[in-house]
Each structure stands twice: as C-alpha cells, then as structure tokens.
Design a protein around this motif. Structure first.
Motif, PDB file in Angstrom:
ATOM      1  N   PRO A 186       4.919   9.827  -0.090  1.00 27.54           N
ATOM      2  CA  PRO A 186       6.281  10.321   0.157  1.00 27.54           C
ATOM      3  C   PRO A 186       6.286  11.526   1.096  1.00 27.54           C
ATOM      4  CG  PRO A 186       6.013   9.776  -2.155  1.00 27.54           C
ATOM      5  CD  PRO A 186       4.661   9.621  -1.524  1.00 27.54           C
ATOM      6  N   LYS A 208       1.263  -5.886 -14.508  1.00 29.61           N
ATOM      7  CA  LYS A 208       0.337  -4.871 -15.014  1.00 29.61           C
ATOM      8  C   LYS A 208      -0.953  -5.474 -15.560  1.00 29.61           C
ATOM      9  CE  LYS A 208       3.977  -1.698 -16.577  1.00 29.61           C
ATOM     10  NZ  LYS A 208       4.637  -1.260 -17.821  1.00 29.61           N
ATOM     11  N   ASP A 266      -1.667   1.441 -21.045  1.00 31.77           N
ATOM     12  CA  ASP A 266      -0.615   0.434 -21.032  1.00 31.77           C
ATOM     13  C   ASP A 266       0.159   0.437 -19.714  1.00 31.77           C
ATOM     14  OD1 ASP A 266      -1.282  -0.336 -23.607  1.00 31.77           O
ATOM     15  OD2 ASP A 266       0.109   1.105 -24.520  1.00 31.77           O
ATOM     16  N   GLY A 267      -0.568   0.622 -18.637  1.00 28.13           N
ATOM     17  CA  GLY A 267       0.073   0.527 -17.321  1.00 28.13           C
ATOM     18  C   GLY A 267       0.853   1.757 -16.906  1.00 28.13           C
ATOM     19  N   VAL A 268       0.725   2.852 -17.660  1.00 28.64           N
ATOM     20  CA  VAL A 268       1.421   4.083 -17.296  1.00 28.64           C
ATOM     21  C   VAL A 268       0.397   5.225 -17.255  1.00 28.64           C
ATOM     22  CG1 VAL A 268       3.194   5.749 -17.979  1.00 28.64           C
ATOM     23  CG2 VAL A 268       3.590   3.315 -18.338  1.00 28.64           C
ATOM     24  N   THR A 271      -2.920   4.963  -8.348  1.00 28.35           N
ATOM     25  CA  THR A 271      -3.372   5.784  -7.218  1.00 28.35           C
ATOM     26  C   THR A 271      -3.968   7.095  -7.719  1.00 28.35           C
ATOM     27  OG1 THR A 271      -1.532   4.847  -5.978  1.00 28.35           O
ATOM     28  CG2 THR A 271      -2.660   6.734  -4.983  1.00 28.35           C
ATOM     29  N   ALA A 319      -7.341   6.686  -9.404  1.00 29.03           N
ATOM     30  CA  ALA A 319      -8.432   6.437  -8.454  1.00 29.03           C
ATOM     31  C   ALA A 319      -8.874   7.737  -7.787  1.00 29.03           C
ATOM     32  CB  ALA A 319      -7.983   5.423  -7.398  1.00 29.03           C
ATOM     33  N   PRO A 323       7.501   4.095   0.005  1.00 29.45           N
ATOM     34  CA  PRO A 323       8.184   5.312   0.471  1.00 29.45           C
ATOM     35  C   PRO A 323       8.704   5.164   1.904  1.00 29.45           C
ATOM     36  CG  PRO A 323       6.119   5.874  -0.628  1.00 29.45           C
ATOM     37  CD  PRO A 323       6.126   4.376  -0.459  1.00 29.45           C
ATOM     38  N   CYS A 373       1.083  10.137  -5.172  1.00 32.41           N
ATOM     39  CA  CYS A 373       1.861   9.228  -6.019  1.00 32.41           C
ATOM     40  C   CYS A 373       2.992   8.606  -5.208  1.00 32.41           C
ATOM     41  CB  CYS A 373       2.440   9.973  -7.219  1.00 32.41           C
ATOM     42  SG  CYS A 373       3.525   8.899  -8.192  1.00 32.41           S
ATOM     43  N   PRO A 374       3.071   7.278  -5.177  1.00 32.25           N
ATOM     44  CA  PRO A 374       4.087   6.639  -4.338  1.00 32.25           C
ATOM     45  C   PRO A 374       5.517   6.866  -4.838  1.00 32.25           C
ATOM     46  CG  PRO A 374       2.920   4.981  -5.632  1.00 32.25           C
ATOM     47  CD  PRO A 374       2.210   6.287  -5.849  1.00 32.25           C
ATOM     48  N   VAL A 375       5.672   7.253  -6.085  1.00 37.31           N
ATOM     49  CA  VAL A 375       7.027   7.439  -6.616  1.00 37.31           C
ATOM     50  C   VAL A 375       7.265   8.872  -7.102  1.00 37.31           C
ATOM     51  CG1 VAL A 375       7.473   5.039  -7.206  1.00 37.31           C
ATOM     52  CG2 VAL A 375       6.242   6.469  -8.824  1.00 37.31           C
ATOM     53  N   GLU A 376       6.382   9.780  -6.721  1.00 32.92           N
ATOM     54  CA  GLU A 376       6.504  11.194  -7.090  1.00 32.92           C
ATOM     55  C   GLU A 376       6.734  11.380  -8.586  1.00 32.92           C
ATOM     56  OE1 GLU A 376       9.563  11.808  -3.973  1.00 32.92           O
ATOM     57  OE2 GLU A 376       8.221  13.336  -3.177  1.00 32.92           O
ATOM     58  N   LEU A 435       4.794  -3.691  -9.331  1.00 31.57           N
ATOM     59  CA  LEU A 435       4.441  -2.731 -10.374  1.00 31.57           C
ATOM     60  C   LEU A 435       2.932  -2.809 -10.497  1.00 31.57           C
ATOM     61  CD1 LEU A 435       6.537  -1.187 -12.141  1.00 31.57           C
ATOM     62  CD2 LEU A 435       6.197  -2.904 -13.900  1.00 31.57           C
ATOM     63  N   GLY A 436       2.310  -1.745 -10.966  1.00 30.85           N
ATOM     64  CA  GLY A 436       0.868  -1.806 -11.184  1.00 30.85           C
ATOM     65  C   GLY A 436       0.063  -1.567  -9.913  1.00 30.85           C
ATOM     66  N   ALA A 437      -1.192  -2.043  -9.953  1.00 29.95           N
ATOM     67  CA  ALA A 437      -2.153  -1.704  -8.898  1.00 29.95           C
ATOM     68  C   ALA A 437      -1.692  -2.126  -7.503  1.00 29.95           C
ATOM     69  CB  ALA A 437      -3.501  -2.336  -9.208  1.00 29.95           C
ATOM     70  N   SER A 451       9.186   7.439 -16.875  1.00 32.20           N
ATOM     71  CA  SER A 451      10.264   6.549 -16.418  1.00 32.20           C
ATOM     72  C   SER A 451      10.153   6.259 -14.923  1.00 32.20           C
ATOM     73  CB  SER A 451      11.634   7.161 -16.738  1.00 32.20           C
ATOM     74  OG  SER A 451      11.863   8.287 -15.911  1.00 32.20           O
ATOM     75  N   ARG A 452       9.385   7.085 -14.224  1.00 27.93           N
ATOM     76  CA  ARG A 452       9.176   6.845 -12.793  1.00 27.93           C
ATOM     77  C   ARG A 452       7.865   6.136 -12.507  1.00 27.93           C
ATOM     78  NH1 ARG A 452      12.394  11.026  -9.637  1.00 27.93           N
ATOM     79  NH2 ARG A 452      11.395  10.169  -7.808  1.00 27.93           N
ATOM     80  N   CYS A 453       6.857   6.378 -13.337  1.00 28.31           N
ATOM     81  CA  CYS A 453       5.510   5.848 -13.072  1.00 28.31           C
ATOM     82  C   CYS A 453       5.547   4.321 -12.948  1.00 28.31           C
ATOM     83  CB  CYS A 453       4.547   6.242 -14.191  1.00 28.31           C
ATOM     84  SG  CYS A 453       2.892   5.566 -13.955  1.00 28.31           S
ATOM     85  N   VAL A 454       4.931   3.802 -11.883  1.00 33.25           N
ATOM     86  CA  VAL A 454       4.874   2.353 -11.699  1.00 33.25           C
ATOM     87  C   VAL A 454       3.465   1.821 -11.947  1.00 33.25           C
ATOM     88  CG1 VAL A 454       6.843   2.205 -10.138  1.00 33.25           C
ATOM     89  CG2 VAL A 454       4.568   2.660  -9.198  1.00 33.25           C
ATOM     90  N   GLY A 455       2.591   2.696 -12.406  1.00 32.88           N
ATOM     91  CA  GLY A 455       1.244   2.252 -12.758  1.00 32.88           C
ATOM     92  C   GLY A 455       0.417   1.780 -11.579  1.00 32.88           C
ATOM     93  N   SER A 456       0.640   2.364 -10.404  1.00 35.15           N
ATOM     94  CA  SER A 456      -0.134   1.926  -9.235  1.00 35.15           C
ATOM     95  C   SER A 456      -1.600   2.325  -9.380  1.00 35.15           C
ATOM     96  CB  SER A 456       0.438   2.520  -7.944  1.00 35.15           C
ATOM     97  OG  SER A 456       0.081   3.892  -7.815  1.00 35.15           O
ATOM     98  N   GLN A 459      13.645   0.447 -13.992  1.00 31.98           N
ATOM     99  CA  GLN A 459      13.417   0.411 -12.552  1.00 31.98           C
ATOM    100  C   GLN A 459      13.310  -1.042 -12.096  1.00 31.98           C
ATOM    101  OE1 GLN A 459       9.834   2.489 -11.548  1.00 31.98           O
ATOM    102  NE2 GLN A 459       8.907   2.070 -13.512  1.00 31.98           N
TER     103      GLN A 459
END
Lengths: 413, 72
Positions: A111, A54, B32-34, B19, B22, A360, B55-58, A351-353, B12-17, A345
């Motif tokens: 997804p 992160k 903090d990455g969430v 997306t 953006a 998916p 969102c890649p993890v819905e 994780l992160g960007a 608990s699902r968010c991976v901080g991508s 998880q």
C-alpha cells in the motif's frame, strides 16, 4: 430443461450475461456441485469458497497436472513453451517457491509503495481524457479503462512508451488461453505466438536493465536474480510476463464494470462526485457487487471430504467468488450496491496465500480512474438500445466495449 | 535499552496472505488463516517493520508495549 442440465453450461448466454443469478441458483440448491461438462467442482457459498482459499490442499499449481496430461496423451507441440513460462508464474506456484517469489515481488505493490504512485496515475488518467470532444459517445473501455492500467504497469516495469502498443495483441492472445475462452479453437496457437514474442522482447529488455539499471521493477528483479540466486533468469522473465498480463485485463474490467454500475445509478454517481472520499469504500463495494473475477481455479492436492462431498486428488475446482460475494448468508440485500456496508470482506481478490498481490494497486487505479472521470464527464449513460457484450470467458467478468454518452463538465482540474 | 513494542493485527482486515509471516516469522504466525502476534512484546526489528509495511491490506500496526491494549 431441468436445473442440473441448465447448470452444466457455465458459458451459456444467460450465465455470461448474468452470472449472479446463474451461479446464485447453484449456491442455493447445490453449493458444491460436480460439473460433468467441465469435469470440475463448482463451489459457490461464501463460507466454502473462503475455507477453500485458506486450505493448502486446494492447490494452485494447475499447470503441472495439465502438462502431465498433455504428455501422457502424446500432445507435445510449440505451446509447451508457453506452459514452461506459465509454470513459473507466481499465481500457479505452491509452497515453498510461492513464498520466496512473492516476497520479492511484493515490495513494489505494498500500500505504501502504491501510494507514492497516485500522482502519476492521476496524470495518466487526465491525459487519456484530454482528447475527448466536449460531448458525445465514447467507448470508455478502449479510450480509458484499457490503456490506464496498461500504461501504469508498463511504466512500473520499465517498458519504454514507444513499445506499449506491442503488448495489446500479446496480452489479448494470452488472455484467451489463461481465462478460458469459449470454443476458441485457435487459442493455443495464438497464445504460443504471442508468448514467444513477448518473452523475446522481455529478454532483451532484461539484458538492457542488467547493464544499465534504472528505477523500475525489471531492474529490481534482475538485482534479485544476481544476488544469491534468489530468482532464476526464467523466473524473472515469467514474473515480468505475469505482471504485464496481470496488470492489464483485470484492472480494465474493474474500472469498466464499476463505470457501468455507476452509469446506471446517477444518484450514487452524484454522491461520489461531490465527495470523492467515498470512492474508496465505493470501489470495495463494486469489487463485491460486480468485480472483474468470476471464479478462481484450484486443483486438489489430496483427497478430502468437503461440505459433504468427496473431492479427490487432481480434481479441478472452480471457486466462484461472484456467487460467494452475493451470498445472502454474509451480505444483507446482496444484489444491491451499498457503499456503507459493514459486513464480511468480499472475496474479489481471493484470500490466503494467493491473495491478489496487485490489490493495493488495483484499488488505487480504480479510485483514481473514477475520480478523474467524474471530475470531467457528466451525464454518463448507456446509449438507448445498447446491448452489453460480456467476454464469454469463465474466470473473468468484463465488457468488450462500454460506449457511454457524456457531456464534459465545465469545472476543470 | 531497546523499547518493546506490541504488534496488533486487525482480524477483520487480515486476509491471511501470510506476507508478514514470511517476512518476520519470529514475530507473527498464521492461526486458522489469520495472522497473530507470537509474543505480547517484542523488539521493533527491520524485519518486523518490513512485515508491517508489506501487509497488502494494512492489517498490522505497532504500538509501544507499555500502552494498555485499546480493545480486545
């Protein structure tokens, strides 16, 4: 041999065979360790790996520093062309280019978009098993886990079926470079040859779909290129090579490693065969337990203090997700498969960007692959006395072959 | 009148991508990455819908702002 000397050899026989014990020992004794042989930091605890993912100071551009080092040493040769392409790969980009490119490519991998491909993926999986004899031993990497994701990504991009065979050698050659083979002296030369042929091929394909757009990823990327300069021609080519490549090997290994784990656990296999709805959580747990990635590389953008150590700009860092995913601080009985786990998880997709864009799709392919295999093949087991041969590479975890004895089930779909 | 919606992020699902941030920076931010909603209520713009779908993890969902939050 003392502990630290043994742990210098990240590709020793024991580390390749059982990275979980090897990196697990490091995680418990020296969670942020400097490896002299690889001149890299090795980070193994879940909390540290997850914090590093992160933190943008753990940069993803590990190509530019390498190219600069090669230039400084006067090492300029044909493989510069490969690094030119790699430098446009999304996985090696930092902001702001990363966000711009990722957003464009992401649409095909959401997804929802992937959900619409389920039927076609299942059809391909069915076709791959159709020709297997009624019983015997089959290498399910070669017959199934390799071709399935390769065909799926080739179709998504718009590669004609007749040209698929061309990609295997190019992809294998490139893999040796990107994933870091052991003492593989010819790897730069082979990767160069493979990459240049692949680029030439893709450039022709891109030209064709520019003139005659179709419903595929290459056409979508060329549209982005031609509308408002969102994507340059070289970025289109590089992104195609990344997707072809990213769609191949890692998903193959996810399916292969999962099949191995389930071949060794007949009771769990029976449960999943009886209730395919459990396959989704099972794949998630298998990603944690023995996923296709062992580690991810970062290069420090700044000097920072991290977990009591001083990391300096341009230091290379291995984030060992394989060790983090077995960290007992996060997972109870981490070395066991429990598909009903409700814990942290896993970090198998990062994780992160830079969280895996293809996650998916990889999940879907693995779920469909296992569902179709269990529908048709019963009594899966490793033949007696078979020695597993893991690819001796640092970042990926995958089997060279997976011969499994099987008997066809009577039930046909 | 345009209906107001509430963006929910499952932390608990968010991976901080990032997306969603953006795509819809007016509605979402990373802390903090969430990901988290920037406003208690907003308008369902095409960007926001795109962000939720991408969102890649819905981890994102949208509900009418009139409903009480189900849990915290």
């Amino acid at each position: 041999m003392n502990r630290s000397a043994r742990h210098e050899e990240l590709l020793s026989e024991e580390a390749v065979r059982d990275p979980y014990t090897f990196f697990g020992e490091l995680r418990e004794t020296e969670p942020v360790a400097y490896n002299q042989r690889y001149r890299s930091w090795v980070i193994t605890r879940y909390s540290d790996v997850s914090a590093a993912f992160k933190d943008p100071r753990f940069g993803s551009d590990r190509i530019t520093p390498y190219v600069e080092q090669r230039r400084a040493q006067g090492r300029q040769d044909a493989s510069d062309a490969v690094f030119d392409i790699l430098s446009d790969w999304l996985v090696f980009k930092d902001p702001p280019d990363h966000g711009r490119l990722r957003r464009l490519v992401n649409r095909a991998f959401t997804p929802r978009a992937v959900q619409q491909m389920e039927g076609r993926i299942e059809e391909i999986a069915e076709e791959l098993l159709a020709d297997l004899p009624s019983e015997g031993v089959a290498d399910l990497i070669k017959e199934f886990a390799y071709p399935l994701p390769a065909i799926v990504i080739a179709e998504m991009l718009g590669v004609p079926a007749s040209d698929r065979g061309l990609f295997k050698q190019w992809s294998d050659d490139l893999g040796a470079l990107v994933f870091g083979g052991l003492e593989d002296e010819g790897r730069h030369e082979r990767a160069t040859g493979g990459m240049l042929e692949l680029v030439e091929y893709l450039t022709e394909l891109i030209d064709r779909y520019t003139q005659e757009p179709a419903d595929n990823l290459i056409s979508a990327l060329t549209r982005s290129r031609d509308e408002g300069d969102a994507l340059s021609q070289s970025e289109v080519v590089a992104t195609c090579t990344l997707l072809l490549f990213g769609g191949h090997e890692t998903t193959t290994n996810l399916i292969g490693n999962s099949l191995l784990a389930l071949a060794e656990r007949p009771e769990l296999r029976e449960e999943l065969t009886a209730d395919p709805d459990l396959l989704r959580p099972a794949v998630e747990e298998l990603l944690r337990f023995d996923g296709p990635a062992k580690a991810v590389v970062r290069v420090m953008v700044d000097d920072i203090a991290f977990a009591g150590r001083q990391l300096q700009r341009n230091d290379r860092v291995f984030l060992v997700t394989a060790a983090a995913n077995r960290d007992p601080r996060e997972f109870s009985r981490p070395d066991e498969i429990d598909i009903r786990r409700d814990e942290a998880q896993h970090l198998g997709f990062g994780l992160g960007a830079h969280y895996c864009l293809g996650a998916p799709l990889a999940r879907m392919e693995a779920v469909v692959a296992l569902r179709v295999i269990f529908r048709h093949l019963a009594e899966l087991r490793l033949p007696d006395g078979h020695d597993l041969h893991w690819h001796p590479v640092l970042l990926n975890r995958g089997l060279a072959e997976l011969p499994l004895a099987y008997r066809r089930s009577e039930v046909r779909a | 009148m345009t209906d107001q919606v509430r963006v929910r992020v499952d932390p608990s699902r968010c991976v901080g991508s990032g997306t969603c941030v953006a795509i819809a920076p007016d509605d979402l931010e990373l802390l903090d990455g969430v990901a988290r909603a920037r406003r208690a209520a907003t308008v369902l713009s095409p960007e926001l819908q795109d962000a939720v779908d991408s969102c890649p993890v819905e981890a994102l969902s949208i509900e009418p702002a009139s409903e009480q939050p189900r849990e915290r």
